[in-house]
Design an enzyme around this catalytic site. Structure first.
Site, PDB file in Angstrom:
ATOM      1  N   SER A 135       0.867  -1.168   0.000  1.00  0.00           N
ATOM      2  CA  SER A 135       0.000   0.000   0.000  1.00  0.00           C
ATOM      3  C   SER A 135       0.905   1.220   0.000  1.00  0.00           C
ATOM      4  O   SER A 135       1.740   1.380   0.891  1.00  0.00           O
ATOM      5  CB  SER A 135      -0.873  -0.037   1.258  1.00  0.00           C
ATOM      6  OG  SER A 135      -1.649   1.126   1.345  1.00  0.00           O
ATOM      7  N   LYS A 161      -1.049  -1.154  -4.465  1.00  0.00           N
ATOM      8  CA  LYS A 161      -2.223  -0.319  -4.183  1.00  0.00           C
ATOM      9  C   LYS A 161      -1.730   1.090  -3.918  1.00  0.00           C
ATOM     10  O   LYS A 161      -0.801   1.283  -3.137  1.00  0.00           O
ATOM     11  CB  LYS A 161      -2.943  -0.860  -2.939  1.00  0.00           C
ATOM     12  CG  LYS A 161      -3.978   0.072  -2.359  1.00  0.00           C
ATOM     13  CD  LYS A 161      -4.812  -0.639  -1.323  1.00  0.00           C
ATOM     14  CE  LYS A 161      -4.599  -0.086   0.065  1.00  0.00           C
ATOM     15  NZ  LYS A 161      -5.457  -0.755   1.056  1.00  0.00           N
ATOM     16  N   LYS A 163      -2.840   5.031  -2.734  1.00  0.00           N
ATOM     17  CA  LYS A 163      -3.871   5.866  -2.120  1.00  0.00           C
ATOM     18  C   LYS A 163      -4.178   7.006  -3.088  1.00  0.00           C
ATOM     19  O   LYS A 163      -3.264   7.562  -3.718  1.00  0.00           O
ATOM     20  CB  LYS A 163      -3.372   6.428  -0.786  1.00  0.00           C
ATOM     21  CG  LYS A 163      -3.083   5.360   0.266  1.00  0.00           C
ATOM     22  CD  LYS A 163      -4.363   4.736   0.796  1.00  0.00           C
ATOM     23  CE  LYS A 163      -4.063   3.789   1.949  1.00  0.00           C
ATOM     24  NZ  LYS A 163      -5.304   3.223   2.528  1.00  0.00           N
ATOM     25  N   ASP A 188      -7.086   3.079  -3.549  1.00  0.00           N
ATOM     26  CA  ASP A 188      -7.871   3.177  -2.314  1.00  0.00           C
ATOM     27  C   ASP A 188      -8.134   4.649  -2.028  1.00  0.00           C
ATOM     28  O   ASP A 188      -7.197   5.425  -1.834  1.00  0.00           O
ATOM     29  CB  ASP A 188      -7.089   2.538  -1.160  1.00  0.00           C
ATOM     30  CG  ASP A 188      -7.883   2.528   0.145  1.00  0.00           C
ATOM     31  OD1 ASP A 188      -9.054   2.964   0.134  1.00  0.00           O
ATOM     32  OD2 ASP A 188      -7.322   2.094   1.172  1.00  0.00           O
ATOM     33  N   GLU A 213     -11.081   0.738  -4.083  1.00  0.00           N
ATOM     34  CA  GLU A 213     -11.421   0.513  -2.675  1.00  0.00           C
ATOM     35  C   GLU A 213     -12.068   1.758  -2.061  1.00  0.00           C
ATOM     36  O   GLU A 213     -11.529   2.860  -2.170  1.00  0.00           O
ATOM     37  CB  GLU A 213     -10.140   0.142  -1.917  1.00  0.00           C
ATOM     38  CG  GLU A 213     -10.382  -0.277  -0.478  1.00  0.00           C
ATOM     39  CD  GLU A 213      -9.086  -0.698   0.212  1.00  0.00           C
ATOM     40  OE1 GLU A 213      -8.083  -0.968  -0.477  1.00  0.00           O
ATOM     41  OE2 GLU A 213      -9.074  -0.750   1.454  1.00  0.00           O
ATOM     42  N   ASP A 238     -14.057  -1.256   2.540  1.00  0.00           N
ATOM     43  CA  ASP A 238     -13.191  -1.288   3.725  1.00  0.00           C
ATOM     44  C   ASP A 238     -13.955  -0.603   4.859  1.00  0.00           C
ATOM     45  O   ASP A 238     -14.632  -1.260   5.661  1.00  0.00           O
ATOM     46  CB  ASP A 238     -11.872  -0.573   3.381  1.00  0.00           C
ATOM     47  CG  ASP A 238     -10.931  -0.376   4.560  1.00  0.00           C
ATOM     48  OD1 ASP A 238     -11.332  -0.612   5.697  1.00  0.00           O
ATOM     49  OD2 ASP A 238      -9.772   0.044   4.339  1.00  0.00           O
ATOM     50  N   LYS A 262     -10.365  -6.150   8.113  1.00  0.00           N
ATOM     51  CA  LYS A 262      -9.352  -5.694   9.065  1.00  0.00           C
ATOM     52  C   LYS A 262      -9.758  -6.157  10.449  1.00  0.00           C
ATOM     53  O   LYS A 262     -10.903  -5.911  10.872  1.00  0.00           O
ATOM     54  CB  LYS A 262      -9.229  -4.166   9.041  1.00  0.00           C
ATOM     55  CG  LYS A 262      -8.554  -3.644   7.786  1.00  0.00           C
ATOM     56  CD  LYS A 262      -8.469  -2.139   7.776  1.00  0.00           C
ATOM     57  CE  LYS A 262      -7.690  -1.666   6.543  1.00  0.00           C
ATOM     58  NZ  LYS A 262      -7.857  -0.221   6.324  1.00  0.00           N
ATOM     59  N   GLY A 290      -4.111  -3.305   5.980  1.00  0.00           N
ATOM     60  CA  GLY A 290      -3.141  -2.915   7.002  1.00  0.00           C
ATOM     61  C   GLY A 290      -3.508  -1.603   7.658  1.00  0.00           C
ATOM     62  O   GLY A 290      -4.223  -0.786   7.078  1.00  0.00           O
TER      63      GLY A 290
HETATM   64 MG    MG Z   1      -8.604   0.929   2.695  1.00  0.00          MG
END
Ligand code: MG
Length: 368
Positions: A135, A161, A163, A188, A213, A238, A262, A290
């Site tokens: 990530s 991934k 952000k 995400d 995401e 998420d 999570k 995570g």
């Molecule tokens: Mg997320």
């Protein structure tokens, strides 16, 4: 199992690189660790709440308070058959899943150690090696982003991934698709968009992403139904999934095709496994997200990720990506082909380094 005592410690641990999402930029973590004494054996859990309530309503302070003033009094001195009995005892407290998971996961670790079994086997896990993705936080420039992705791929990671947030989205995806056309790529948004941003989300549909995401609000299940209906790319939820019932509703309504589980967000191993089993029955693949965990939370995530339906690479990666020096021995390492070998020793399979933890501790309390 007699629940004898609980030691809470708050450690301060600087990240090797600041991590930026649509909601925050983190340079140092304030992490609560729970050490629970069960029949004379220590089990360890980690609180995944952030320093502020920007990812979820919980933060480090609320978790400390709820653990000390509400959850511990519900568990202290109890005789339990299994860690699976912890969640029902905590149900009178509404929400506060991250606080609940902190102590629930610690008791699972203790039970596994008492039974001399690896935690993942006690949970019913099947994998001996788990696939890892990375990530990557929001970067100042596209060149910096591309260089980071290059470095991570060279380390072997199987999925990237990034952000995103408004203004830091389309160009980043375009650049990565140009430089790395075949990489498994996901984005995400951490709830950074609203329904009005529909044209942008539609544009992302053209980049054969593995998933998008949590594009919309953290509690906007209905909005995600509308988005998923009109996108080819799978939506992964998420922030929206805090309970089994949320997962059930998301699946029934068609709000997503993938779920990120999570441990902290759903309240620990029992609930994570229930959601995992539900998704498996509905052929919804899951993966483990995570929360910038130290080694203890990381080890708990590894155990969870061995369950059969964790079929997509998760965010669980090597200790050194986050910390100069982790708080467990050995540190978590990743193979050249981007996997983690699951430990075979009892409990979480890693030993907390008490000396290092003591040197990082900013406050602690021992509860009996
Ligand atoms: Mg997320």
């Amino acid at each position: 199992m007699h629940i004898h005592s609980l030691t809470l410690r708050e450690i301060h641990l600087p990240l090797v690189t600041p991590f930026e999402t649509s909601v925050d930029r983190v340079t140092e973590r304030r992490i609560i660790l729970a050490e629970v004494n069960v029949d004379g054996v220590s089990g360890w859990g980690e609180c995944t709440a952030g320093e502020n309530p920007f990812y979820s309503p919980e933060d480090t302070e609320t978790c400390w308070h709820i653990l000390k003033d509400y959850l511990w009094p519900m568990l202290k001195g109890r005789e339990l058959i299994s860690a699976a009995c912890v969640w029902p005892l905590l149900e009178p407290v509404r929400g506060h899943n991250m606080a609940k998971a902190t102590i629930e996961t610690a008791i699972w670790d203790a039970e596994a150690r008492l039974k001399n079994r690896p935690l993942w086997k006690l949970l019913g896990g099947e994998r001996t090696e788990i696939p890892c993705g990375v990530s990557i936080g929001i970067k100042d420039s596209l060149d910096e982003l591309a260089a980071t992705v290059q470095r991570e791929l060279a380390s072997g990671y199987q999925r990237v991934k990034i952000k995103i947030k408004p203004g830091k989205d389309l160009e980043a995806v375009q650049r990565l698709r140009q430089d790395f056309p075949r990489v498994k790529l996901t984005v995400d948004a951490n709830s950074a968009y609203r329904k009005d941003d529909w044209p942008l989300l539609k544009q992302l549909d053209g980049f054969y992403l593995m998933m998008i995401e949590q594009p919309l609000g953290w509690d906007d299940l209905f909005g995600h139904v509308e988005v998923q209906k009109n996108l080819q790319t799978p939506i992964c939820l998420d922030e929206c999934i805090h309970t089994y019932e949320h997962a059930e509703a998301a699946i029934a309504l068609g709000a997503c095709k993938i779920i990120n589980i999570k441990l902290g967000r759903v309240g620990g191993h029992l609930q994570a496994k229930r959601i995992h089993d539900l998704c498996r029955r509905h052929e919804i693949p899951v993966w483990c997200g995570g929360m910038l965990e130290s080694g203890i939370g990381r080890a708990q995530n590894i155990a969870l990720s061995t369950l059969a339906n964790f079929s997509l690479p998760g965010d669980v990666t090597a200790s050194k990506r986050y910390w100069q020096e982790d708080i467990i021995d050995p540190e978590v390492t990743v193979t050249p082909h981007g996997t983690i070998h699951v430990p075979t020793t009892p409990g979480i399979g890693f030993t907390p380094r008490l000396d290092r933890i003591a040197s990082l501790t900013a406050r602690h309390t021992h509860l009996i």
